[in-house]
Design an enzyme around this catalytic site. Structure first.
Site, mmCIF file in Angstrom:
data_model
loop_
_atom_site.group_PDB
_atom_site.id
_atom_site.type_symbol
_atom_site.label_atom_id
_atom_site.label_comp_id
_atom_site.label_asym_id
_atom_site.label_seq_id
_atom_site.Cartn_x
_atom_site.Cartn_y
_atom_site.Cartn_z
ATOM 1 N N ASN A 128 8.557 -3.556 8.029
ATOM 2 C CA ASN A 128 7.446 -3.895 7.124
ATOM 3 C C ASN A 128 7.528 -5.371 6.748
ATOM 4 O O ASN A 128 8.432 -6.085 7.186
ATOM 5 C CB ASN A 128 7.464 -2.987 5.894
ATOM 6 N N ILE A 179 17.463 6.146 -1.259
ATOM 7 C CA ILE A 179 18.722 5.542 -1.706
ATOM 8 C C ILE A 179 18.791 5.490 -3.229
ATOM 9 O O ILE A 179 19.797 5.864 -3.846
ATOM 10 C CB ILE A 179 18.864 4.125 -1.100
ATOM 11 N N LYS A 218 6.769 6.897 -11.078
ATOM 12 C CA LYS A 218 7.941 6.689 -10.225
ATOM 13 C C LYS A 218 9.221 6.731 -11.047
ATOM 14 O O LYS A 218 10.244 7.251 -10.609
ATOM 15 C CB LYS A 218 7.817 5.345 -9.493
HETATM 16 O O1 C5P Z 1 9.324 5.856 -3.387
HETATM 17 P P1 C5P Z 1 9.116 4.398 -3.273
HETATM 18 O O2 C5P Z 1 9.445 3.851 -1.928
HETATM 19 O O3 C5P Z 1 7.754 3.938 -3.693
HETATM 20 O O4 C5P Z 1 10.136 3.766 -4.337
HETATM 21 C C1 C5P Z 1 10.442 2.428 -4.378
HETATM 22 C C2 C5P Z 1 11.799 2.208 -4.967
HETATM 23 O O5 C5P Z 1 12.750 3.129 -4.414
HETATM 24 C C3 C5P Z 1 12.342 0.848 -4.658
HETATM 25 O O6 C5P Z 1 13.227 0.486 -5.688
HETATM 26 C C4 C5P Z 1 13.063 1.098 -3.348
HETATM 27 O O7 C5P Z 1 14.076 0.119 -3.119
HETATM 28 C C5 C5P Z 1 13.661 2.458 -3.567
HETATM 29 N N1 C5P Z 1 13.782 3.266 -2.352
HETATM 30 C C6 C5P Z 1 15.016 3.607 -1.888
HETATM 31 N N2 C5P Z 1 15.151 4.400 -0.762
HETATM 32 C C7 C5P Z 1 14.053 4.856 -0.129
HETATM 33 C C8 C5P Z 1 12.779 4.517 -0.588
HETATM 34 C C9 C5P Z 1 12.673 3.704 -1.707
HETATM 35 O O8 C5P Z 1 16.021 3.188 -2.463
HETATM 36 N N3 C5P Z 1 14.188 5.616 0.948
#
Ligand code: C5P
Length: 401
Positions: free
Chosen positions: A216, A315, A345
């Protein structure tokens, strides 16, 4: 957008003792001024063997002082006057002899006299050592160094590498840009002193085959700025970075990864050893279920491959579930309804703080605007450079620990 420069309003006495690294101090004087500082140069006689006072005067637009017998000051007391308005004295280069002199409190020429006569409580002394590796490693130099630290001096560097004498080892003076970054960091408040901060940054790369993948537009700039700001604020920082083209901020421990799974596997064992976890990475939600060993070939039939996908681990949510979890900060990159999505969120990921930003308006840029959402409500950090925002965010996080 005009933000104050990082050394705006700072007055720095730049002391130079004798060493071939004096050539770097010309650039350093310019760099400090470029960051907004005013620079007063004071040189030892030995330093003038390496670069002229005239050069330093022309670069700083100020008289350069070399002798304690200089009568240009009305009271003939340059050694007193020059530090009274100074925010710091930086000696770069600091030779082995000059450090020995400082360590024993000797003051037989202007620069050491000025260091001894400075108001010790409000005018800190920073030294950038520069010498041959044997001189640096010598027990006498190391003894002096320990004494200088005990006396409250801050030591910047030295670096290791090629030396003017042809040898290789410790003792090179830091480069002008590095010293300038050290000065900027030195003046930042230290609300995270003694804390450990773990940060993810950048995109992830999910391989389809050995040459293709899904990624991305995240540049990693926000996460790297937070790493720098946290380090400047006194924290020990670990940065787990996806594929980005950015320099590692000074004193930050960096672990490079590619995929979300690798990022997860790097972060999870480290998380509980940290006080704060900031997830800025734009982690891919899905990855190809399998990565072929060979490149998928176009066969000329017009058929397109179907790539089955599987979900990546979250994560941030995984760290937030740890029994000994650090203070968790998540990011929400949205295209609309920022506040509502950030609030949702925060609850979904079960973290105390979510930082919202508009993805399309920030990806790859040097500025951003943030919306902080926690259990008390919302707070806007208006559009500014990413480093300025990172420093403000770090200050906010520090108040919540
Ligand atoms: O669920 P979403 O991707 O919108 O959430 C964003 C937040 O979650 C950010 O802080 C991103 O670094 C973290 N994140 C993560 N692991 C993922 C997806 C998002 O740590 N697989």
């Amino acid at each position: 957008m005009s933000e104050p420069l990082d050394l705006q309003g700072r007055h720095i006495v730049l002391g130079m003792s004798g060493g071939v690294a004096c050539f770097k101090s010309a650039e350093l004087a310019r760099e400090l001024q470029r960051q907004g500082a005013t620079v007063q140069v004071v040189m030892t006689e030995a330093a003038t063997q390496f670069i002229t006072a005239l050069t330093m005067q022309a670069l700083t637009n100020r008289n350069v002082y070399v002798s304690q017998w200089d009568t240009r000051e009305p009271n003939a007391m340059a050694h007193i006057n020059l530090t009274r308005e100074a925010d710091a004295v930086l000696v770069a280069p600091a030779s082995a002899d000059f450090m020995a002199k400082l360590a024993t409190g000797r003051a037989d020429e202007l620069l050491s006299l000025l260091c001894l006569a400075r108001p010790i409580e409000r005018c800190p002394l920073l030294l950038a050592p520069a010498m041959n590796r044997e001189m640096w490693a010598h027990p006498a130099t190391q003894r002096n160094l320990a004494q200088l630290r005990a006396d409250g001096c801050t030591i910047l560097g030295p670096a290791a590498g090629d030396q003017a004498c042809g040898e290789i080892g410790d003792g090179r003076m830091l480069e002008a840009l590095e010293l300038c970054a050290e000065m900027i960091a030195f003046f930042q408040p230290k609300p995270l002193a003694g804390r450990r901060v773990l940060i993810t940054a950048g995109p992830t790369f999910e391989a389809i085959d050995p040459v293709r993948g899904i990624t991305n537009l995240s540049s990693g700039k926000m996460g790297f700025a937070i790493a720098r700001a946290a380090q400047e604020a006194g924290a020990a920082v670990t940065l787990v970075a996806g594929p980005v083209h950015l320099d590692t901020p000074r004193h930050v421990r960096r672990i490079d990864v590619q995929s979300a799974q690798q990022m997860h596997d790097a972060v999870l064992p480290l998380a509980a050893q940290h006080d704060v976890f900031v997830a800025t990475a734009a982690v891919a939600d899905w990855r190809p279920a399998e990565c072929g060993a060979q490149k998928i070939k176009k066969d000329g039939s017009g058929r397109v491959p179907t790539i089955p996908m599987t979900e990546n681990p979250d994560i941030l949510a995984a760290v937030a579930r740890l029994p000994a979890r650090p203070y968790c900060v998540g990011f929400a990159a949205e295209s609309h309804d920022l506040a509502r999505h950030a609030r949702e969120k925060r609850l979904r990921k079960n973290v105390p703080l979510i930082v919202g930003n508009l993805g399309p308006a920030t990806f790859g840029r040097d500025d951003n605007a943030l919306l902080l959402v926690d259990e008390r409500g919302e707070r806007e950090l208006p559009r500014a450079g990413k480093l300025a925002l990172a420093r403000a965010l770090v200050a906010e996080i520090a108040t919540r620990l």
